[in-house]
Design an enzyme around this catalytic site. Structure first.
Site, short mmCIF file in Angstrom:
data_model
loop_
_atom_site.label_atom_id
_atom_site.label_comp_id
_atom_site.label_asym_id
_atom_site.label_seq_id
_atom_site.Cartn_x
_atom_site.Cartn_y
_atom_site.Cartn_z
N CYS A 158 1.69 -11.67 5.23
CA CYS A 158 1.93 -10.95 3.98
C CYS A 158 3.28 -10.22 4.03
O CYS A 158 4.16 -10.59 4.81
CB CYS A 158 0.78 -9.99 3.67
SG CYS A 158 0.76 -9.44 1.94
N ASP A 191 -4.02 -1.94 4.21
CA ASP A 191 -4.24 -1.26 2.93
C ASP A 191 -5.18 -0.08 3.13
O ASP A 191 -5.04 0.96 2.47
CB ASP A 191 -4.78 -2.23 1.89
CG ASP A 191 -3.72 -3.28 1.55
OD1 ASP A 191 -3.55 -4.22 2.36
OD2 ASP A 191 -3.03 -3.11 0.54
N ALA A 224 0.80 -1.22 0.00
CA ALA A 224 0.00 0.00 0.00
C ALA A 224 0.84 1.28 0.00
O ALA A 224 0.52 2.25 -0.69
CB ALA A 224 -0.94 -0.02 1.20
P1 RI2 Z 1 2.91 -1.64 3.36
C1 RI2 Z 1 -0.17 -5.14 0.85
O1 RI2 Z 1 -1.07 -5.31 -0.20
C2 RI2 Z 1 -0.45 -6.05 2.02
O2 RI2 Z 1 -1.82 -6.26 2.25
C3 RI2 Z 1 0.21 -5.27 3.13
O3 RI2 Z 1 -0.19 -5.65 4.42
C4 RI2 Z 1 -0.23 -3.85 2.78
O4 RI2 Z 1 -0.17 -3.80 1.35
C5 RI2 Z 1 0.55 -2.75 3.39
O5 RI2 Z 1 1.87 -2.76 2.90
P2 RI2 Z 1 -0.64 -5.94 -1.64
O6 RI2 Z 1 -0.21 -4.79 -2.51
O7 RI2 Z 1 2.42 -0.31 2.87
O8 RI2 Z 1 0.43 -6.97 -1.44
O9 RI2 Z 1 3.00 -1.68 4.86
O10 RI2 Z 1 -1.91 -6.55 -2.18
O11 RI2 Z 1 4.21 -2.05 2.69
#
Ligand code: RI2
Length: 314
Positions: A131, A202, A25
Site C-alpha cells: 500500500c 490504520d 491514516a
Molecule cells: P499512513 C492507508 O489506508 C493504508 O492502509 C496505510 O497503510 C495506512 O493508511 C497508514 O497510512 P487508506 O487511506 O498514515 O489508503 O502511514 O485506505 O500514511
C-alpha cells in the site's frame, strides 16, 4: 442532526475523506483535526451549549467517513476531547491551538518513526512494503538518506493502487524501487531474498493486532513462513483505546464498483473489504515515534496516552 447545515468547506473535507481523495491514516487524522477547528471558527453565535452540540455533530459527521481508521477518531479525541473554554471565543481559540499542535506533532511523529525504523535496516537489504504508508516510506527514505543501498519492492495494492504512490515517491527520492502485483509477494520474498517487511497501520488494537490495507495479513503470513521480520510503522495515535474495552474497529467494505463493473458479470456477487487484521503473533515490532516497541506494549501506551480523554465520547 438533520437540521444542522455545515459550511461547504467542512462537507467537502468530509467527502474527500469518504471518497479517498484524502487518504492515509495519518493524513486523515490531520485533516480531521483541521476540519473540526475550521468548523469551530465558522460558528457565528455566542451560545456555548449550541456550539458544543454543533461541534459534536460535526465530529460525528467526520467519524462516519472511514470507520476502520481509529486515527480519525483519536484525532477528534485528542483535539475536541481536550479543548475547553468558558465562552465560544475561548473554546474556538483553545481548539485551534490544540488542533495546530496535534498536526505539528503528527508530522514530527512520521519523521521520528522514520528515524527509529531506519536504524534496523542494513545496507543492501531487499525490503518489501504494501500500500502507501507515509510512516513506512519515512523509514525507507531515512535509511536511503543514511547511505543504505536498499532495494524496495512495493505491491500495487488493488483496487486503489496506492502502491503507485509509494513507488513514485520512493523513486523520486532516488531509491531503487520495483513495483509488483499483489499476488507476487510470496514469489518475490523468496526470489529476491527479502530481509524484512515494512507496512503502515490504520488501527492497532490493545492486543497488538494490526488493521491495515487488505492483503497485509497474507503478507504477514508469508513473512512468517519465510522467517523474516514483519514490522508495522505507526504513530501512537493509531492505537485504539476502545479496544481496551473489547471494541474492535469495523472492517470497512467499499463499493464494489471499485473492483469491477457488475454489469460485466451477470449473476456474480462481489465483496470489497479494504482492510484486514494481522494478529500480534506475526508482528515482530511496531515502530512508533516513541521508539520500537513490542506488540505486547501497546496496551500500556494506550492507557497512558488516552487517560485524560478516556471518558470523553463522541
Ligand atoms: P499512513 C492507508 O489506508 C493504508 O492502509 C496505510 O497503510 C495506512 O493508511 C497508514 O497510512 P487508506 O487511506 O498514515 O489508503 O502511514 O485506505 O500514511
Amino acid at each position: 442532526m438533520a437540521d444542522i447545515t455545515f459550511p461547504d468547506h467542512f462537507t467537502k473535507t468530509a467527502n474527500d475523506i469518504r471518497t479517498m481523495r484524502t487518504r492515509g491514516a495519518g493524513k486523515i487524522a490531520r485533516t480531521a483535526a483541521k476540519a473540526i477547528a475550521d468548523l469551530a471558527n465558522s460558528y457565528k453565535s455566542d451560545d456555548l451549549k449550541k456550539f458544543k452540540s454543533y461541534l459534536d455533530h460535526g465530529a460525528k459527521h467526520l467519524l462516519n467517513t472511514r470507520p476502520s481508521a481509529i486515527s480519525l477518531k483519536n484525532a477528534l479525541r485528542l483535539t475536541l476531547g481536550k479543548a475547553s473554554g468558558q465562552t465560544v471565543q475561548d473554546l474556538k481559540k483553545n481548539l485551534t491551538k490544540i488542533s495546530e499542535d496535534f498536526i505539528a506533532h503528527s508530522l514530527k511523529a512520521v519523521d521520528l518513526v522514520g528515524q527509529h525504523g531506519s536504524k534496523i535496516i542494513h545496507d543492501q537489504d531487499p525490503l518489501l512494503t504494501h500500500c502507501h504508508s507515509s510512516a513506512s516510506t519515512s523509514v525507507l527514505i531515512h535509511a536511503h538518506e543514511q547511505g543504505k543501498r536498499i532495494k524496495v519492492f512495493a505491491t500495487e495494492t488493488r483496487p486503489w493502487n496506492q502502491g503507485h504512490i509509494t513507488v513514485r515517491e520512493l523513486a523520486q527520492k532516488g531509491l531503487y524501487v520495483t513495483l509488483i502485483v499483489d499476488s507476487a509477494v510470496r514469489f518475490i520474498i523468496k526470489d529476491e531474498n527479502i530481509k524484512a517487511v515494512f507496512v503502515g497501520a490504520d488501527t492497532i488494537h490493545s492486543d497488538g493486532s494490526v488493521i491495515n490495507k487488505i492483503g497485509t495479513s497474507q503478507i504477514a503470513l508469508v513473512a512468517h513462513e519465510a522467517g523474516i521480520p514483519f514490522y508495522v510503522c505507526a504513530e501512537t495515535y493509531k492505537f485504539s483505546p476502545d479496544s481496551l474495552r473489547g471494541e474492535l474497529v469495523e472492517i470497512e467494505e467499499r463499493d464494489i464498483s471499485e473492483i469491477a463493473d457488475p454489469k460485466d458479470f451477470p449473476k456474480v456477487r462481489f465483496r470489497n473489504p479494504v482492510f484486514d487484521i494481522t494478529p500480534a503473533e506475526y508482528v515482530q515490532a511496531i515502530i512508533t515515534e516513541r521508539g520500537i516497541i513490542s506488540p505486547a506494549d501497546v496496551q500500556e501506551i494506550i492507557k497512558e496516552k488516552f487517560k485524560e480523554v478516556e471518558e470523553w465520547s463522541l
